[in-house]
Design a protein around this motif. Structure first.
Motif, PDB file in Angstrom:
ATOM      1  N   UNK A   1     149.182  -3.222   1.225  1.00 24.70           N
ATOM      2  CA  UNK A   1     149.155  -4.645   0.857  1.00 24.70           C
ATOM      3  C   UNK A   1     150.166  -4.962  -0.242  1.00 24.70           C
ATOM      4  N   UNK A   2     150.206  -4.134  -1.284  1.00 23.24           N
ATOM      5  CA  UNK A   2     151.133  -4.436  -2.370  1.00 23.24           C
ATOM      6  C   UNK A   2     152.575  -4.249  -1.904  1.00 23.24           C
ATOM      7  N   UNK A   3     152.798  -3.282  -1.024  1.00 18.69           N
ATOM      8  CA  UNK A   3     154.170  -3.039  -0.558  1.00 18.69           C
ATOM      9  C   UNK A   3     154.615  -4.056   0.490  1.00 18.69           C
ATOM     10  N   UNK A   4     153.655  -4.856   0.946  1.00 21.51           N
ATOM     11  CA  UNK A   4     153.998  -5.910   1.900  1.00 21.51           C
ATOM     12  C   UNK A   4     154.585  -7.137   1.215  1.00 21.51           C
ATOM     13  N   UNK A   5     154.532  -7.165  -0.114  1.00 23.16           N
ATOM     14  CA  UNK A   5     155.185  -8.249  -0.852  1.00 23.16           C
ATOM     15  C   UNK A   5     156.689  -8.014  -0.740  1.00 23.16           C
ATOM     16  N   UNK A   6     157.407  -8.920  -0.117  1.00 20.75           N
ATOM     17  CA  UNK A   6     158.822  -8.696   0.169  1.00 20.75           C
ATOM     18  C   UNK A   6     159.723  -8.849  -1.040  1.00 20.75           C
ATOM     19  N   UNK A   7     160.699  -7.951  -1.206  1.00 18.39           N
ATOM     20  CA  UNK A   7     161.665  -8.087  -2.298  1.00 18.39           C
ATOM     21  C   UNK A   7     162.353  -9.448  -2.343  1.00 18.39           C
ATOM     22  N   UNK A   8     162.723 -10.068  -1.187  1.00 16.94           N
ATOM     23  CA  UNK A   8     163.318 -11.404  -1.267  1.00 16.94           C
ATOM     24  C   UNK A   8     162.372 -12.436  -1.898  1.00 16.94           C
ATOM     25  N   UNK A   9     161.071 -12.275  -1.660  1.00 17.84           N
ATOM     26  CA  UNK A   9     160.090 -13.185  -2.257  1.00 17.84           C
ATOM     27  C   UNK A   9     160.049 -13.009  -3.761  1.00 17.84           C
ATOM     28  N   UNK A  10     160.067 -11.754  -4.200  1.00 14.04           N
ATOM     29  CA  UNK A  10     160.056 -11.471  -5.643  1.00 14.04           C
ATOM     30  C   UNK A  10     161.350 -11.964  -6.277  1.00 14.04           C
ATOM     31  N   UNK A  11     162.484 -11.703  -5.613  1.00 11.11           N
ATOM     32  CA  UNK A  11     163.775 -12.125  -6.151  1.00 11.11           C
ATOM     33  C   UNK A  11     163.830 -13.645  -6.300  1.00 11.11           C
ATOM     34  N   UNK A  12     163.305 -14.366  -5.320  1.00 11.58           N
ATOM     35  CA  UNK A  12     163.310 -15.828  -5.388  1.00 11.58           C
ATOM     36  C   UNK A  12     162.531 -16.317  -6.597  1.00 11.58           C
ATOM     37  N   UNK A  13     161.428 -15.638  -6.908  1.00 13.62           N
ATOM     38  CA  UNK A  13     160.618 -16.016  -8.074  1.00 13.62           C
ATOM     39  C   UNK A  13     161.406 -15.766  -9.356  1.00 13.62           C
ATOM     40  N   UNK A  14     162.088 -14.624  -9.421  1.00 14.86           N
ATOM     41  CA  UNK A  14     162.863 -14.287 -10.609  1.00 14.86           C
ATOM     42  C   UNK A  14     164.048 -15.234 -10.779  1.00 14.86           C
TER      43      UNK A  14
END
Length: 340
Positions: free
Chosen positions: A318-331
């Motif tokens: 579940x935690x690894x299903x959080x996509x890097x593009x999603x995290x990058x967009x937040x940052x």
């Protein structure tokens, strides 16, 4: 006296207890009892007046242990984290009000104010649960999280070393200094090195500066990974910062991305951008452990209270299903802070 003798993040989320004591009793002194590795966190807290190091107390003969508590002339002690030794010593030191939870048998023998508090299945945040232990002093029951968050506050107790100031000052206008803290020392579900590498690449391509932090042992463990992705990293700081300097470094950077770890809660309490990555499983979900701060946020995979990794934490999908593009967009939606 407030006893919280476990990890950094736990201590950070106990700060509202110290703040509320100051509000309830004007002019009171708050002493936090903790471990050596959290002393720097306590030193950065505006609500705490003194620190008692349990690791040092444990080295003393029992009469001196009792004297170490008695020297403060405390009116009350709040056992936020249960510790059999401290509960016994507080009773022997005859601290007038000794507060503990009803579900710890040793508190029935050592405390004279017992609070009905069950953390495991509670819907409340950890900081709210900690405040419930003040019921014998305040009569308060639940406190809205919106009023608790401002009480989680830290300020770096020592200036950042010049070389680290110089490192952060090398950014160009509009650039972000983003700390990635990939490991958790087993305290949380981990997002995974592949995801952190992808995020680092996305932030680098977007023109921002990526800084990796961790312990010296984690630096050795990550050595190959760090070499492989050196081109998109502004600096590898694993093992190079003492905790006081790490706090000062976070305070001077723009933000931090991590799992549910101490560094995440430090960043939130320091008023920096703090983006936490969480699994939906209880009690590790953000409803219990989300970072609290003016620029704190989190991401969690939408699979309510999944139990798949209950017996195999390292297999948490579940935690690894959080996509890097999603995290990058937040940052990338963050705004830069002034350096220094």
């Amino acid at each position: 006296m407030v006893s919280r003798t476990d990890a950094i993040g736990d201590v950070v989320l106990t700060l509202p207890v110290c703040a509320r004591l100051k509000e309830l009793h004007s002019g009171c002194r708050v002493v936090l009892i903790g471990r050596s590795y959290t002393a720097a966190v306590v030193a950065a807290c505006p609500w705490v007046d003194d620190f008692l190091n349990l690791d040092e107390v444990q080295q003393l003969p029992e009469p001196q242990q009792v004297a170490a508590l008695r020297q403060f002339g405390a009116a009350a002690i709040v056992h936020v984290f249960p510790n059999k030794l401290l509960a016994r010593l507080a009773r022997k030191a005859r601290i007038p009000v000794r507060i503990g939870t009803r579900n710890r048998w040793q508190h029935w023998l050592t405390c004279n104010r017992l609070v009905a508090l069950s953390r495991r299945h509670s819907p409340l945040h950890e900081a709210q649960l900690n405040l419930q232990l003040l019921q014998p002093l305040s009569g308060a029951l639940e406190t809205p999280l919106s009023t608790v968050a401002p009480l989680v506050r830290l300020k770096a107790a020592e200036p950042l070393a010049e070389k680290w100031q110089h490192l952060l000052a090398q950014r160009l206008p509009g650039q972000l200094n983003v700390i990635l803290h990939p490991r958790s020392r087993g305290s949380a579900r981990e997002w995974g090195l592949a995801n952190f590498a992808h995020l680092a690449q996305l932030l680098h391509v977007a023109g921002h500066r990526v800084l990796i932090t961790g312990t010296a042992a984690e630096g050795e463990e990550l050595a190959d990974w760090l070499r492989e992705h050196a081109a998109c990293l502004a600096a590898d700081l694993t093992g190079q910062l003492s905790l006081p300097q790490f706090i000062a470094f976070i305070a001077a950077a723009d933000g931090l991305v991590a799992g549910s770890t101490g560094p995440l809660h430090l960043a939130a309490a320091l008023g920096r951008h703090a983006l936490g990555l969480y699994p939906p499983i209880r009690p590790m979900h953000p409803g219990r452990w989300a970072p609290l701060g003016s620029h704190a946020e989190y991401l969690v995979f939408d699979k309510p209270d999944c139990q798949d990794c209950r017996t195999q934490p390292s297999a948490c999908t579940c935690i690894r299903a959080i996509g890097p593009p999603t995290v990058a967009a937040q940052v990338l939606a963050w705004h830069p802070f002034s350096v220094g």
